[in-house]
Design a protein around this motif. Structure first.
Motif, mmCIF file in Angstrom:
data_model
loop_
_atom_site.group_PDB
_atom_site.id
_atom_site.type_symbol
_atom_site.label_atom_id
_atom_site.label_comp_id
_atom_site.label_asym_id
_atom_site.label_seq_id
_atom_site.Cartn_x
_atom_site.Cartn_y
_atom_site.Cartn_z
ATOM 1 N N SER A 314 0.810 -1.218 0.000
ATOM 2 C CA SER A 314 0.000 0.000 0.000
ATOM 3 C C SER A 314 0.843 1.267 0.000
ATOM 4 O O SER A 314 0.293 2.371 0.054
ATOM 5 C CB SER A 314 -0.935 0.003 1.218
ATOM 6 N N TRP A 319 1.812 1.140 -4.839
ATOM 7 C CA TRP A 319 0.357 1.362 -4.857
ATOM 8 C C TRP A 319 -0.124 1.978 -6.177
ATOM 9 O O TRP A 319 -1.213 1.670 -6.660
ATOM 10 C CB TRP A 319 -0.029 2.263 -3.677
ATOM 11 N N GLN A 395 -1.434 7.050 0.798
ATOM 12 C CA GLN A 395 -2.761 6.875 0.198
ATOM 13 C C GLN A 395 -3.369 8.233 -0.176
ATOM 14 O O GLN A 395 -4.020 8.390 -1.226
ATOM 15 C CB GLN A 395 -3.682 6.124 1.156
#
Length: 581
Positions: A314, A319, A395
């Motif tokens: 992640s 990612w 993220q």
């Protein structure tokens, strides 16, 4: 009675309408090919009321289907059915075990023979009690016959072909309450209750656990057998029960005391065996716990590696190369793995807490190790929060990149796609807001953990300072005690030089001096001790004699008498000793 019916088909038709098999006076079927399911009244299920002991009432006739009743011709009379549109005749509540019916509306010229001719078609009649007021009571042999007699209620009866009022009437059949019926019903109920009690008793006896085997009476032969069984581990339980029963019965006496003592001694020899067995089982349980703990820790290590793989995937480096579906699957798998890991971790922590609770008092009293473990746990939690914070930042960057790409595509696309892109933009903005909120929460938790770490360090410093203070206090108290002992030593040395060593001896000296002053010619040591023992029973002769020999200036021993009457006497010489000293 064997009276033939004038028209058996009318009676058969009436019984067929009710759904019953047409039966004659002798109990034989009038129509051998009768099928109850083909009766005229199709709404009534077929029954056989001639079955002995049935005792049920036929089902009610539906209100929208009028009962078709036909004329019944008998030898001496004729029965005409009532109007089918009229409501059915009312009846009273059926008494329990009813076998008797009330029949009203009889013709004045009606006889018992005519009543028997009409109602014997319903079943065996036991008795008819006729009154002079045009009614009677009929008692049948079975209860189901009453239901068949009630079918005739409402019929108009005519004797022969006469139209005179005395030869006509309207039958009214109803239940009647009779003492004989109630008595028979109660007897039957009592019989059923007895059978039920008997059946329950048999069931209880069948499910009752077997009684223990009887214990034999005590004898020397049985005693030797039980003693041998007590030495055997496999037969020990049976033998110890026999020994307990004998002791409770009072078999122990002077003659058998040695035998019982030897059996009790052999029973006591099994205590060590049982303790060893318990220790072995506890050891097996501890080994199983250790195996479980090791296996659980191995599983947790593997889970940690899997979660680390998810976290590394992640990150921004890897990612950005995954598609949306792949990212979604990875995030879902990561959440599931973390939940399972947390559950197993809580279970392992619970096992460790139980082990810590079983620790000794010395291990529990060591606060520095506890603080270190708490500090290490907090450090690990802070590191995990840092990693989570970094992953969330990555993220967030990925989402921002996606938003920029969508903005660029929005300028190139057509107007028709504007609405869908706006919705996507809103969703992405909402996702960004949620990620920012989550980031703020993680930062707050990070600050709280740092504050807790600082508090733990301060507590550790306080505990160390308290330990140093306690050590200093212990050293100072030891010095003070040494000084006090040195001061007390010369006092004890000076006190040891005096002949009287305690306050009790001082009191004894005073009491003995007073006693001997009253006896100027002296007294024996036994006489003196008998006087003193009245005051204190713990005083012994040797103690008094040693005390008096020590005080030579206060007491003096003299010999008096000649030969066999020679006797030692003690005298008080304190006044002479005072002059000499």
């Amino acid at each position: 009675m064997g009276l033939p019916m004038s028209d058996p088909t009318a009676w058969a038709t009436a019984m067929n309408n009710l759904g019953m098999a047409p039966m004659g006076m002798t109990g034989q079927p009038l129509l051998p090919d009768f099928d109850p399911a083909l009766g005229m009244m199709t709404g009534i299920p077929p029954i056989n009321p001639m079955m002995p002991g049935l005792g049920i009432v036929p089902p009610p006739i539906p209100p929208d289907m009028p009962a078709v009743k036909e004329i019944i011709h008998c030898k001496s009379c004729t029965l005409f059915p009532p109007n089918p549109h009229l409501p059915p005749p009312a009846t009273r509540e059926r008494p329990p075990g009813c076998k008797t019916v009330f029949v009203g509306g009889l013709p004045e010229n009606g006889t018992e023979q005519i009543i028997m001719e009409v109602f014997e078609q319903c079943g065996e009649v036991i008795a008819i009690r006729k009154s002079k007021k045009n009614f009677c009571h009929i008692r049948f042999a079975e209860e189901f016959m009453v239901d068949k007699a009630l079918y005739l209620s409402g019929y108009r009866i005519r004797l022969g072909s006469s139209t005179d009022k005395k030869d006509t009437g309207r039958l009214h059949v109803d239940f009647a309450q009779a003492r004989d019926d109630l008595y028979e019903w109660e007897c039957k109920q009592r019989m059923l209750a007895r059978e039920e009690r008997h059946r329950r008793r048999l069931e209880e006896e069948r499910f009752r656990p077997p009684s223990p085997p009887p214990v034999v009476h005590y004898s020397d032969h049985e005693c030797s057998i039980v003693a041998e069984k007590l030495k055997d581990d496999t037969k020990f339980l049976e033998a110890i029960q026999t020994l307990l029963t004998w002791i409770e019965r009072g078999e122990v006496n002077r003659r058998t005391a040695n035998n019982f003592y030897s059996m009790i001694q052999s029973a006591n020899s099994h205590v060590r065996r049982l303790v060893n067995e318990k220790a072995a089982h506890e050891k097996e349980m501890e080994e199983a716990k250790e195996k479980f703990k090791l296996a659980l820790s191995g599983i947790l290590v593997q889970f940690e590696q899997i979660v680390a793989v998810y976290h590394s995937a992640s990150k921004q480096k890897a990612w950005d190369h995954f598609t949306k579906a792949q990212r979604k699957n990875i995030s879902v798998w990561c959440k599931q793995a973390e939940e399972i890991r947390n559950i197993h971790n809580d279970e392992l922590m619970g096992i460790r807490r139980e082990e810590e609770m079983e620790m000794s008092d010395e291990e529990i009293e060591d606060p520095s190790e506890m603080k270190e473990t708490e500090e290490s746990a907090l450090v690990s939690q802070v590191e995990a929060l840092k990693e989570e914070n970094d992953s969330l930042r990555w993220q967030l960057d990925a989402y921002r990149n996606e938003v920029e790409l969508l903005k660029q595509e929005q300028g190139k696309a057509s107007r028709d796609e504007d609405t869908t892109k706006e919705q996507q933009m809103k969703l992405l903005q909402q996702a960004l807001q949620g990620m920012q909120k989550h980031l703020l929460k993680v930062q707050d938790e990070y600050k709280k953990r740092e504050a807790e770490l600082e508090k733990v360090r301060e507590d550790k410093l306080k505990i160390e300072t308290l330990l140093e203070n306690l050590k200093e206090q212990e050293s100072s108290t030891s010095r003070v005690c040494a000084c006090s002992q040195e001061k007390e030593c010369p006092v004890e040395k000076t006190s040891n030089n005096s002949p009287v060593k305690s306050e009790r001896e001082v009191l004894l000296v005073g009491i003995i001096s007073t006693f001997l002053h009253v006896h100027p010619f002296g007294a024996s040591i036994e006489y003196i001790c008998s006087y003193l023992q009245r005051l204190d029973s713990k005083i012994c002769t040797t103690e008094v004699e040693v005390l008096m020999t020590r005080l030579q200036n206060t007491f003096r021993q003299e010999l008096s008498g000649v030969g066999a009457s020679l006797e030692k006497r003690w005298k008080f010489c304190g006044f002479d000793g005072l002059k000499m000293t």
